[in-house]
Write a protein that holds these residues in place. Structure first.
Motif, mmCIF file in Angstrom:
data_model
loop_
_atom_site.group_PDB
_atom_site.id
_atom_site.type_symbol
_atom_site.label_atom_id
_atom_site.label_comp_id
_atom_site.label_asym_id
_atom_site.label_seq_id
_atom_site.Cartn_x
_atom_site.Cartn_y
_atom_site.Cartn_z
ATOM 1 N N LYS A 11 36.272 36.234 36.001
ATOM 2 C CA LYS A 11 36.307 37.808 36.026
ATOM 3 C C LYS A 11 37.180 38.157 34.867
ATOM 4 O O LYS A 11 38.081 37.475 34.267
ATOM 5 N N LEU A 12 36.581 39.095 34.093
ATOM 6 C CA LEU A 12 37.045 39.953 32.818
ATOM 7 C C LEU A 12 37.449 41.091 33.282
ATOM 8 O O LEU A 12 36.857 42.051 34.091
ATOM 9 N N TRP A 13 38.444 41.479 32.949
ATOM 10 C CA TRP A 13 39.518 42.968 33.294
ATOM 11 C C TRP A 13 39.868 43.586 31.959
ATOM 12 O O TRP A 13 40.254 42.950 31.012
ATOM 13 N N ARG A 14 39.960 44.906 31.914
ATOM 14 C CA ARG A 14 40.456 45.617 31.007
ATOM 15 C C ARG A 14 41.702 45.743 30.939
ATOM 16 O O ARG A 14 42.504 45.918 31.900
ATOM 17 N N VAL A 15 42.440 45.388 29.944
ATOM 18 C CA VAL A 15 43.952 45.102 29.818
ATOM 19 C C VAL A 15 44.467 46.833 29.775
ATOM 20 O O VAL A 15 45.596 47.005 30.706
ATOM 21 N N SER A 16 43.736 48.024 29.358
ATOM 22 C CA SER A 16 44.337 49.223 29.588
ATOM 23 C C SER A 16 44.514 49.699 30.789
ATOM 24 O O SER A 16 45.626 50.452 31.156
ATOM 25 N N ASP A 17 43.799 49.207 31.854
ATOM 26 C CA ASP A 17 43.595 50.050 33.133
ATOM 27 C C ASP A 17 43.573 48.988 34.276
ATOM 28 O O ASP A 17 43.647 49.501 35.354
ATOM 29 N N GLY A 18 43.455 47.822 33.902
ATOM 30 C CA GLY A 18 43.257 46.832 35.029
ATOM 31 C C GLY A 18 41.841 46.643 35.731
ATOM 32 O O GLY A 18 41.667 46.302 36.782
ATOM 33 N N ALA A 19 40.813 47.502 35.259
ATOM 34 C CA ALA A 19 39.683 47.703 35.754
ATOM 35 C C ALA A 19 38.811 46.485 35.522
ATOM 36 O O ALA A 19 38.829 45.846 34.392
ATOM 37 N N LEU A 20 37.955 46.017 36.490
ATOM 38 C CA LEU A 20 37.077 45.025 36.656
ATOM 39 C C LEU A 20 35.892 45.215 35.614
ATOM 40 O O LEU A 20 35.252 46.157 35.823
ATOM 41 N N VAL A 21 35.666 44.138 34.468
ATOM 42 C CA VAL A 21 34.801 44.649 33.637
ATOM 43 C C VAL A 21 33.492 43.882 34.154
ATOM 44 O O VAL A 21 32.293 44.243 34.256
ATOM 45 N N ARG A 22 33.711 42.624 34.523
ATOM 46 C CA ARG A 22 32.596 41.671 34.600
ATOM 47 C C ARG A 22 33.064 40.523 35.757
ATOM 48 O O ARG A 22 34.313 39.971 35.551
ATOM 49 N N SER A 23 32.055 39.853 36.641
ATOM 50 C CA SER A 23 32.529 38.758 37.485
ATOM 51 C C SER A 23 31.212 37.709 37.467
ATOM 52 O O SER A 23 30.109 38.304 37.427
ATOM 53 N N ILE A 24 31.715 36.620 36.772
ATOM 54 C CA ILE A 24 30.891 35.465 36.616
ATOM 55 C C ILE A 24 30.985 34.475 37.806
ATOM 56 O O ILE A 24 32.107 33.852 38.039
ATOM 57 N N ASP A 25 29.893 34.266 38.782
ATOM 58 C CA ASP A 25 30.393 33.544 40.000
ATOM 59 C C ASP A 25 28.930 32.493 39.773
ATOM 60 O O ASP A 25 27.906 32.363 40.580
#
Length: 964
Positions: free
Chosen positions: A256-270
């Motif tokens: 998973k990729l998250w934004r550092v600024s607000d902790g929001a999930l950007v993308r999940s790779i499964d």
């Protein structure tokens, strides 16, 4: 399949879990609640099948909301009426649709009663609907009396240190006191200082339940941002080079990729099929690498999550992955005990990133890797508490550190070495260490030896071309080599002879009348006798089965001698074998060691075995990790890989690439069985004691049964380079142990005389006007000569030309040139034919040697060609001018695209341009790729097609004319 179908095991498990949850809360006062009474039992008995991305029957019990959403049969609850709730009725069922299924724990009546009470009371929702997998009820146990293992470690640029031992993280600023904090999200598995070291990223969780990453203030330990949750414990979290993203991965197989600024999930790779143990960002930030238990490393384009490549060469779970600081390579290691290194060729589009090295590094599975800041040194640790240091990018052993007091579970680089976190709780410093001393090259023309203990393949990693961009892209701007000479399809390929007629029937290495003679009794000739007298000749008989003849002879260190028998060629029934023994000193009578071969990769023969003559179709397990020019050891024989398998129904070709194979180190070609073990080996100096890597070490001595060049029949020939001045013994036996009155032989011992001859294939060529005809030059190498041979053709008649230079590369056996005829070419007369001179030139022992090969015979124009063929670049452009070659450039390890265009003058059929050999006269290690089962061809009705040229990593920079 409906959720409560009688044969649905998942449904039965769900019912069992809900029944059990009632039993677990029946003794409690008051009305049952979801969070207190129901959720723990759902987690214990249902979540194993009814959670995750693909829950059985479509039912997920992870939250109250997903439970009420139900599966394929709809909502399993009827709040206020337990009798109409499918969940409750299946518990009471007595047929195949009963839940939980037979063999599983069954609920008690009290548990069933509480479930009924909860449903009858309206199946009240929880106040906060949290996933049930984020909590776990376990018995409290006293803490361990001993030190906890170090589970994570980080070093800041200012020298600050952060350590994790299970759920306790301790931060120590330079010169400061330890500051622990004990509120991470479970067991901490990864720590990384971020940016200037004022922030700390950690990853962890609770196995089987949940995982997350946290960004903390490195001074106070205060929580700044949380990234999660995952469905299981995390194994790593990494901040992108620009500091804007955090990548997380763990046991739930998700990246998973998250934004550092607000902790929001950007993308999940499964996509991974196993837990993900490690992550690494490319220095550009455009690519993320993930290492998994599914035995792969995957490369992802971070902009959109597109998979760029799957690196599937590892043969066990991959525990660690990293990019080199220059971005040119990715390194990984794990359970297969190998360190793998791939070249990074593309950052933007899917493509192949070729494997360059697969080095056996430890005798047990590798736990972790760490790269020095400058990218020149790699540290690896293994489950046997060993730690080794390696140079990059060749992955050659620099130092095998003394065994540690426990397994180094974590390694991180420091300014002057590496720091290790041990399983016994200690944190220790490891020095960079001093490189082991270099070894001299192995003798007799074999590949150069690596440092003792090293497993670096000879020439397997060419120096990086200076034009390689700092950040690789899919197409190099200035690749380094491979010019091309476009030419034409030969009108009559069959004119190439299968065996050049000028090969001598019998080499002339035996002197007619040797100057000196030694008997089978020892002689005391001085060490210079062979050099000055010219030769030693012994005649003998192996008179009885099992007899041995010993011939004493003098020798000088470093002066290569030829030992050769004449028995089979003289019609003797003897099948001779020659060995060289020490004659004096503490090792008198022992064989003289020739080379030490350390195995660096294990393999075996697949599909079919090999007879003693074949040089092609060597099908080997794990062949994708092997590289051209590597040495393969099997059954006492050593061969060298010449060409990769060219499709699903092929195997390696070994040297010389055609005809009978040519063993190295005077080993004898033998038959190999299907399934027989084989090893890629690295040659080291005699007497070397290589560092153990879990694979065998083979020590070859000077002996030979059948000459490696295959030109002496059953007679033996051996090149011997004495390690020291003095006397040695030549031992002559029958390889079968036979003997008798007629088992006679002659043994010659003399200085080796490296030499060569060249044969011309395609004599008396007939060349169609405006087209060309192949002329093949094949070298026969004698007595250790392995250098390049240059062919010069002078005096061609007007209208005929042969583009050059024409060079048979060092170590190779042939070059293929093209005799061109202009459209105006006319038949030359006999005098002009005889005026053509072909000369072969080489340098032997520092001296120029020339061989006059005569003429090309009767050169004649042929009939007009039925078709002509031209090579074009990828855009369809040909030569700028007829006299100028079209130039292609390519880097080692890369592939380029070209086109071939045919002009059909009087030919409508299929145009076949060849299979393995369709790229004619390409440099060694460079080949026409993706030829398929039918080879390179232009089908009926077409005049053009695309083809590909690949340069292997061992291809050497240079210029060379090639054609189709």
């Amino acid at each position: 399949m409906t959720l409560f179908h009688g044969s649905c095991r998942a449904a039965r498990v769900a019912a069992a879990a809900l029944a059990l949850l009632v039993a677990g809360t029946a003794a409690r006062a008051g009305e049952p609640s979801f969070e207190r009474d129901v959720a723990p039992l759902l987690r214990t008995y249902c979540a194993g099948c009814h959670s995750g991305g693909d829950p059985e029957g479509g039912l997920s019990v992870e939250t109250f909301a997903t439970l009420r959403r139900g599966g394929s049969a709809g909502d399993p609850l009827a709040p206020g009426d337990a009798a109409r709730s499918l969940l409750a009725t299946r518990i009471a069922a007595t047929g195949d649709d009963h839940m939980p299924p037979d063999g599983e724990a069954q609920p008690s009546p009290a548990e069933i009663a509480i479930l009924h009470r909860w449903i009858a009371g309206g199946a009240t929702a929880p106040t906060v609907d949290l996933p049930i997998l984020t909590t776990l009820t376990v018995p409290r146990l006293p803490p361990s009396a001993g030190p906890l293992p170090v589970t994570a470690l980080a070093v800041a640029t200012d020298g600050g240190l952060a350590t994790a031992r299970d759920r306790v993280v301790t931060i120590i600023a330079p010169g400061g006191e330890p500051r622990p904090f004990t509120d991470p999200p479970g067991r901490v598995t990864a720590l990384h200082f971020v940016g200037d070291g004022t922030r700390l990223l950690l990853a962890g969780g609770i196995a089987g339940l949940t995982g997350s990453a946290q960004l903390r203030d490195a001074g106070s330990g205060g929580l700044l941002t949380t990234f999660g949750p995952h469905r299981d414990i995390l194994h790593d979290a990494e901040v992108s080079p620009d500091g804007t993203l955090v990548a997380t991965a763990g046991y739930d197989r998700s990246v998973k990729l998250w934004r550092v600024s607000d902790g929001a999930l950007v993308r999940s790779i499964d996509v991974h099929n196993g837990p993900v143990f490690d992550l690494a960002w490319h220095p550009s930030g455009r690519v993320l690498a993930s290492a998994s238990a599914d035995e792969t490393v995957k490369l992802w384009r971070t902009a959109d999550g597109l998979r760029l490549d799957t690196l599937n060469e590892p043969q066990g779970e991959v525990r660690a992955v990293c990019f080199t600081p220059d971005g040119r390579h990715v390194v990984a290691a794990g359970r297969d005990r190998r360190i793998h290194l791939w070249q990074v060729t593309t950052l933007d589009a899917p493509g192949l990133n070729p494997p360059l090295v697969a080095r056996f590094a430890h005798e047990s599975p590798i736990v972790c890797l760490a790269l020095s800041a400058d990218g020149t040194l790699l540290a690896s640790s293994a489950e046997d508490a060993s730690v080794n240091l390696w140079s990059l990018p060749d992955v050659a052993l620099v130092a095998a550190l003394p065994p540690q007091e426990d397994v180094a579970a974590v390694l991180v680089p420091t300014a002057d070495g590496f720091r290790a976190g041990l399983m016994n709780g200690r944190v220790i410093d490891l020095p960079r260490a001093t490189a082991v001393a270099s070894a001299r090259p192995a003798s007799d023309g074999a590949p150069s030896a690596a440092p003792p203990g090293s497993t670096a393949e000879p020439s397997s990693l060419p120096a990086e071309p200076s034009s390689l961009p700092a950040e690789p892209s899919s197409l190099p701007a200035e690749p380094s080599f491979l010019p091309a000479e476009p030419s034409f399809l030969p009108a009559e390929p069959s004119s190439l002879p299968a065996e050049p007629s000028s090969l001598p029937a019998e080499p002339s290495s035996l002197p007619a009348e040797p100057v000196a003679v030694a008997e089978t009794e020892p002689n005391d000739a001085p060490a210079s006798a062979i050099a000055t007298a010219g030769a030693v000749l012994v005649s003998g008989t192996i008179a009885r089965p099992g007899d041995v003849d010993l011939v004493r002879f003098p020798a000088r260190a470093g002066q290569t001698l030829l030992l050769e028998t004449r028995a089979a060629r003289a019609k003797s029934p003897l099948d001779p074998r020659i060995e060289v023994l020490h004659a004096v000193g503490p090792r008198a009578g022992a064989p003289v060691e020739r080379v030490v071969l350390q195995a660096t990769r294990d393999s075996w023969f697949t599909f079919r075995g090999k007879d003693s003559g074949q040089s092609d179709d060597f099908r080997l397990h794990n062949w994708a990790e092997m590289e051209l020019d590597e040495l393969l050891y099997a059954g006492g024989e050593v061969v060298q890989l010449w060409l990769y398998p060219r499709g699903p129904d092929s195997g390696f070709k070994v040297y010389p690439g055609s005809g009978s194979r040519r063993p190295l180190f005077d080993t004898t070609a033998v038959t190999h069985a299907l399934g027989e073990p084989a090893w890629i080996v690295q040659p080291l100096l005699p007497g070397a004691e290589p560092t153990p890597n879990g694979l065998p070490v083979f020590r070859l001595v000077y002996d030979n049964d059948d000459a490696a060049n295959r030109r002496l029949g059953a007679d033996a020939q051996l090149l011997f380079t004495p390690p020291a001045d003095g006397a040695y013994l030549a031992r002559v036996t029958d390889v079968r142990g036979f003997g008798g009155d007629g088992f006679t032989y002659a043994l010659t011992i003399r200085p080796a005389r490296p030499a060569f001859t060249v044969a011309i294939g395609g004599m008396a060529p007939k060349v169609s006007p405006g087209s060309g005809r192949e002329i093949t030059f094949t070298v026969t190498r004698d007595e250790g000569f392995d250098g390049a041979v240059e062919i010069v053709v002078d005096g061609l008649p007007s209208g005929f030309s042969m583009p050059g230079p024409i060079t048979i590369e060092a170590g190779q056996d042939r070059a293929v040139a093209v005799l061109m005829a202009s459209p105006e070419a006319v038949a030359p007369d006999e005098a002009l034919d005889k005026g053509v001179r072909v000369t072969a030139r080489a340098t032997i022992a520092g001296e120029a040697v020339t061989r006059d090969l005569g003429s090309l015979g009767d050169i004649q124009p042929a009939e007009q060609p039925k078709l002509t063929v031209e090579i074009l670049d990828a855009a369809g452009r040909g030569r700028a001018a007829p006299e100028e070659p079209l130039v292609f450039s390519i880097r080692p390890g890369a592939t380029l695209t070209a086109r071939v265009r045919a002009v059909r003058h009087d030919f409508a059929g299929r145009i076949e341009l060849g299979g393995d050999d369709s790229g004619r006269n390409l440099p060694h290690g460079t080949y026409v790729d993706n030829i398929g089962l039918n080879g390179l061809l232009i089908v009926e009705g077409q005049t053009e097609r695309e083809f590909f040229i690949t340069a292997s990593p061992i291809a050497k920079p240079g210029r060379r004319l090639f054609h189709l």
